[in-house]
Scaffold this motif. Structure first.
Motif, PDB file in Angstrom:
ATOM      1  N   SER A 146       0.819  -1.217   0.000  1.00 40.05           N
ATOM      2  CA  SER A 146       0.000   0.000   0.000  1.00 40.05           C
ATOM      3  C   SER A 146       0.850   1.265   0.000  1.00 40.05           C
ATOM      4  O   SER A 146       0.340   2.358  -0.271  1.00 40.05           O
ATOM      5  N   ARG A 147       2.139   1.118   0.263  1.00 38.46           N
ATOM      6  CA  ARG A 147       3.023   2.277   0.310  1.00 38.46           C
ATOM      7  C   ARG A 147       3.835   2.428  -0.973  1.00 38.46           C
ATOM      8  O   ARG A 147       4.794   3.193  -1.034  1.00 38.46           O
ATOM      9  N   THR A 148       3.438   1.696  -2.021  1.00 37.91           N
ATOM     10  CA  THR A 148       4.090   1.848  -3.324  1.00 37.91           C
ATOM     11  C   THR A 148       3.086   2.399  -4.323  1.00 37.91           C
ATOM     12  O   THR A 148       1.884   2.084  -4.250  1.00 37.91           O
ATOM     13  N   PRO A 149       3.526   3.223  -5.270  1.00 32.20           N
ATOM     14  CA  PRO A 149       2.605   3.775  -6.272  1.00 32.20           C
ATOM     15  C   PRO A 149       1.947   2.699  -7.122  1.00 32.20           C
ATOM     16  O   PRO A 149       0.820   2.884  -7.602  1.00 32.20           O
ATOM     17  N   THR A 150       2.619   1.582  -7.318  1.00 32.85           N
ATOM     18  CA  THR A 150       2.090   0.533  -8.187  1.00 32.85           C
ATOM     19  C   THR A 150       1.200  -0.469  -7.455  1.00 32.85           C
ATOM     20  O   THR A 150       0.540  -1.286  -8.088  1.00 32.85           O
ATOM     21  N   GLY A 151       1.225  -0.427  -6.125  1.00 32.28           N
ATOM     22  CA  GLY A 151       0.465  -1.403  -5.355  1.00 32.28           C
ATOM     23  C   GLY A 151       1.039  -2.805  -5.447  1.00 32.28           C
ATOM     24  O   GLY A 151       0.329  -3.790  -5.268  1.00 32.28           O
ATOM     25  N   ARG A 152       2.318  -2.910  -5.727  1.00 37.09           N
ATOM     26  CA  ARG A 152       2.963  -4.209  -5.818  1.00 37.09           C
ATOM     27  C   ARG A 152       4.349  -4.119  -5.210  1.00 37.09           C
ATOM     28  O   ARG A 152       4.901  -3.030  -5.041  1.00 37.09           O
ATOM     29  N   LEU A 153       4.901  -5.258  -4.883  1.00 39.56           N
ATOM     30  CA  LEU A 153       6.259  -5.338  -4.373  1.00 39.56           C
ATOM     31  C   LEU A 153       7.184  -5.876  -5.456  1.00 39.56           C
ATOM     32  O   LEU A 153       6.733  -6.514  -6.414  1.00 39.56           O
ATOM     33  N   ALA A 154       8.452  -5.614  -5.288  1.00 37.59           N
ATOM     34  CA  ALA A 154       9.431  -6.202  -6.196  1.00 37.59           C
ATOM     35  C   ALA A 154       9.380  -7.716  -6.095  1.00 37.59           C
ATOM     36  O   ALA A 154       9.033  -8.284  -5.051  1.00 37.59           O
ATOM     37  N   THR A 155       9.719  -8.384  -7.183  1.00 37.47           N
ATOM     38  CA  THR A 155       9.791  -9.843  -7.212  1.00 37.47           C
ATOM     39  C   THR A 155      11.236 -10.265  -7.460  1.00 37.47           C
ATOM     40  O   THR A 155      12.079  -9.465  -7.893  1.00 37.47           O
ATOM     41  N   MET A 156      11.508 -11.527  -7.205  1.00 38.72           N
ATOM     42  CA  MET A 156      12.850 -12.043  -7.471  1.00 38.72           C
ATOM     43  C   MET A 156      13.184 -11.916  -8.958  1.00 38.72           C
ATOM     44  O   MET A 156      14.316 -11.586  -9.318  1.00 38.72           O
ATOM     45  N   ARG A 157      12.209 -12.128  -9.794  1.00 40.44           N
ATOM     46  CA  ARG A 157      12.432 -11.985 -11.242  1.00 40.44           C
ATOM     47  C   ARG A 157      12.825 -10.554 -11.591  1.00 40.44           C
ATOM     48  O   ARG A 157      13.698 -10.327 -12.435  1.00 40.44           O
ATOM     49  N   ASP A 158      12.171  -9.579 -10.941  1.00 38.00           N
ATOM     50  CA  ASP A 158      12.512  -8.175 -11.170  1.00 38.00           C
ATOM     51  C   ASP A 158      13.965  -7.901 -10.809  1.00 38.00           C
ATOM     52  O   ASP A 158      14.693  -7.210 -11.536  1.00 38.00           O
ATOM     53  N   VAL A 159      14.393  -8.420  -9.677  1.00 38.08           N
ATOM     54  CA  VAL A 159      15.753  -8.157  -9.201  1.00 38.08           C
ATOM     55  C   VAL A 159      16.772  -8.821 -10.119  1.00 38.08           C
ATOM     56  O   VAL A 159      17.796  -8.225 -10.473  1.00 38.08           O
ATOM     57  N   VAL A 160      16.514 -10.058 -10.519  1.00 35.09           N
ATOM     58  CA  VAL A 160      17.436 -10.742 -11.435  1.00 35.09           C
ATOM     59  C   VAL A 160      17.566  -9.957 -12.741  1.00 35.09           C
ATOM     60  O   VAL A 160      18.680  -9.757 -13.257  1.00 35.09           O
ATOM     61  N   ALA A 161      16.448  -9.497 -13.273  1.00 36.38           N
ATOM     62  CA  ALA A 161      16.484  -8.727 -14.524  1.00 36.38           C
ATOM     63  C   ALA A 161      17.313  -7.460 -14.348  1.00 36.38           C
ATOM     64  O   ALA A 161      18.056  -7.057 -15.259  1.00 36.38           O
ATOM     65  N   ALA A 162      17.199  -6.828 -13.190  1.00 37.39           N
ATOM     66  CA  ALA A 162      17.970  -5.615 -12.920  1.00 37.39           C
ATOM     67  C   ALA A 162      19.457  -5.917 -12.806  1.00 37.39           C
ATOM     68  O   ALA A 162      20.299  -5.153 -13.298  1.00 37.39           O
ATOM     69  N   VAL A 163      19.808  -7.024 -12.172  1.00 36.01           N
ATOM     70  CA  VAL A 163      21.212  -7.417 -12.061  1.00 36.01           C
ATOM     71  C   VAL A 163      21.801  -7.686 -13.444  1.00 36.01           C
ATOM     72  O   VAL A 163      22.910  -7.236 -13.761  1.00 36.01           O
ATOM     73  N   VAL A 164      21.062  -8.399 -14.266  1.00 35.36           N
ATOM     74  CA  VAL A 164      21.534  -8.710 -15.623  1.00 35.36           C
ATOM     75  C   VAL A 164      21.751  -7.415 -16.407  1.00 35.36           C
ATOM     76  O   VAL A 164      22.759  -7.252 -17.118  1.00 35.36           O
ATOM     77  N   PHE A 165      20.825  -6.472 -16.271  1.00 32.57           N
ATOM     78  CA  PHE A 165      20.966  -5.174 -16.941  1.00 32.57           C
ATOM     79  C   PHE A 165      22.251  -4.472 -16.504  1.00 32.57           C
ATOM     80  O   PHE A 165      23.026  -3.983 -17.336  1.00 32.57           O
ATOM     81  N   LEU A 166      22.500  -4.429 -15.198  1.00 32.77           N
ATOM     82  CA  LEU A 166      23.692  -3.748 -14.691  1.00 32.77           C
ATOM     83  C   LEU A 166      24.969  -4.450 -15.145  1.00 32.77           C
ATOM     84  O   LEU A 166      25.975  -3.802 -15.429  1.00 32.77           O
ATOM     85  N   LEU A 167      24.934  -5.774 -15.203  1.00 37.29           N
ATOM     86  CA  LEU A 167      26.119  -6.528 -15.623  1.00 37.29           C
ATOM     87  C   LEU A 167      26.419  -6.353 -17.105  1.00 37.29           C
ATOM     88  O   LEU A 167      27.585  -6.266 -17.506  1.00 37.29           O
ATOM     89  N   GLU A 168      25.398  -6.278 -17.922  1.00 35.34           N
ATOM     90  CA  GLU A 168      25.591  -6.423 -19.360  1.00 35.34           C
ATOM     91  C   GLU A 168      25.517  -5.127 -20.157  1.00 35.34           C
ATOM     92  O   GLU A 168      26.020  -5.073 -21.285  1.00 35.34           O
ATOM     93  N   ASN A 169      24.910  -4.079 -19.606  1.00 34.12           N
ATOM     94  CA  ASN A 169      24.821  -2.825 -20.349  1.00 34.12           C
ATOM     95  C   ASN A 169      26.131  -2.055 -20.205  1.00 34.12           C
ATOM     96  O   ASN A 169      26.462  -1.570 -19.126  1.00 34.12           O
ATOM     97  N   ARG A 170      26.862  -1.907 -21.286  1.00 37.99           N
ATOM     98  CA  ARG A 170      28.211  -1.353 -21.227  1.00 37.99           C
ATOM     99  C   ARG A 170      28.255   0.140 -20.925  1.00 37.99           C
ATOM    100  O   ARG A 170      29.322   0.686 -20.654  1.00 37.99           O
ATOM    101  N   SER A 171      27.117   0.816 -20.992  1.00 39.31           N
ATOM    102  CA  SER A 171      27.092   2.252 -20.723  1.00 39.31           C
ATOM    103  C   SER A 171      26.635   2.581 -19.309  1.00 39.31           C
ATOM    104  O   SER A 171      26.456   3.759 -18.979  1.00 39.31           O
ATOM    105  N   VAL A 172      26.445   1.577 -18.478  1.00 48.44           N
ATOM    106  CA  VAL A 172      25.983   1.804 -17.112  1.00 48.44           C
ATOM    107  C   VAL A 172      27.138   1.538 -16.160  1.00 48.44           C
ATOM    108  O   VAL A 172      27.638   0.413 -16.068  1.00 48.44           O
ATOM    109  N   ASN A 173      27.553   2.573 -15.447  1.00 42.23           N
ATOM    110  CA  ASN A 173      28.711   2.454 -14.572  1.00 42.23           C
ATOM    111  C   ASN A 173      28.573   3.408 -13.391  1.00 42.23           C
ATOM    112  O   ASN A 173      28.133   4.552 -13.549  1.00 42.23           O
ATOM    113  N   GLY A 174      28.924   2.942 -12.207  1.00 39.76           N
ATOM    114  CA  GLY A 174      28.844   3.768 -11.012  1.00 39.76           C
ATOM    115  C   GLY A 174      27.423   4.092 -10.604  1.00 39.76           C
ATOM    116  O   GLY A 174      27.172   5.066  -9.878  1.00 39.76           O
TER     117      GLY A 174
END
Length: 234
Positions: A194-222
């Motif tokens: 109820s304290r999120t704008p979307t009315g949902r919580l993060a999922t494990m799938r969401d976090v994994v996708a975010a980790v993969v993005f940070l690992l693999e996108n060559r323009s994302v640093n720091g």
């Protein structure tokens, strides 16, 4: 994405680290996962299958990290996901528990990087797990909030020192389907939703996708990426 080296997941035998390891093992990548208990790490590696190596490693005893990682070869991606759930307050301070968590996450994480950096290439990347307690502490989060704040400084320093290797941080919020949070009463989880704008919580799938993005996108640093469904907006 380079695929001539391994994906190393420190803390890869359970929770979010395990799901990151599962993602890359499913791609046929060479994966190394670590856990405190060697037998368990090897059992989980066997379950993941493919080219997965299980390593016994205790971050809170950093003097043993070098020997534990001796079998790991060239590293494309390093994920530092190991955690210890500490319940500590300034008024009732558990010194031993605080020292363990500080050593595990700040000294231990850095020692892993120290041991593996010479096995990484210019296109390699690192993701460090922090957490949202640094921004919204709760009673009992004295050490957790402090250490996760330290992750912010660690990532900036590593991004400068290890360049051109990229280093980013991920700060998950409440991950509703994780082993820890999924056991909580539904009323507790609904209170957080109820304290999120979307009315949902993060999922494990969401976090994994975010980790993969940070690992693999060559323009994302720091970058410090919050994965919390906008929890601090409301």
């Amino acid at each position: 994405m380079p695929d001539d080296g391994s994906v190393v997941v420190i803390g890869g035998t359970r929770g979010l680290g395990l799901e990151v390891a599962r993602h890359y093992a499913g791609q046929g990548r060479e994966v190394a996962i670590s856990g405190r208990d060697l037998a368990r790490a090897q059992a989980v590696a066997k379950e993941l299958g493919g080219r997965t190596l299980g390593v016994g490693l205790e971050l809170a005893r950093p003097e043993g990290i070098a020997a534990a990682l001796a079998e790991v070869g060239h590293v494309d991606h390093l994920v530092l996901a190991a955690i210890d759930r500490d319940d500590n307050t300034a008024r009732d301070y558990d010194l031993a528990g605080a020292l363990r968590l500080v050593t595990l996450k700040l000294v231990g994480y850095t020692e892993v990087v120290h041991q593996l950096v010479d096995r990484m290439g210019d296109d390699s990347s690192v993701v460090v797990f922090g957490g949202r307690a640094k921004d919204r502490p709760y009673v009992g989060a004295m050490t957790v909030a402090t250490v996760n704040g330290g992750v912010s400084g660690m990532v900036r320093a590593l991004a400068v020192e290890l360049a051109p290797i990229r280093v980013n941080a991920i700060h998950p919020g409440i991950v509703g389907d994780s082993p820890f949070w999924s056991e909580k009463p539904e009323a507790v989880l609904e209170g957080f939703r109820s304290r999120t704008p979307t009315g949902r919580l993060a999922t494990m799938r969401d976090v994994v996708a975010a980790v993969v993005f940070l690992l693999e996108n060559r323009s994302v640093n720091g970058v410090e990426l919050n994965v919390d469904a906008g929890w601090l907006i409301l």
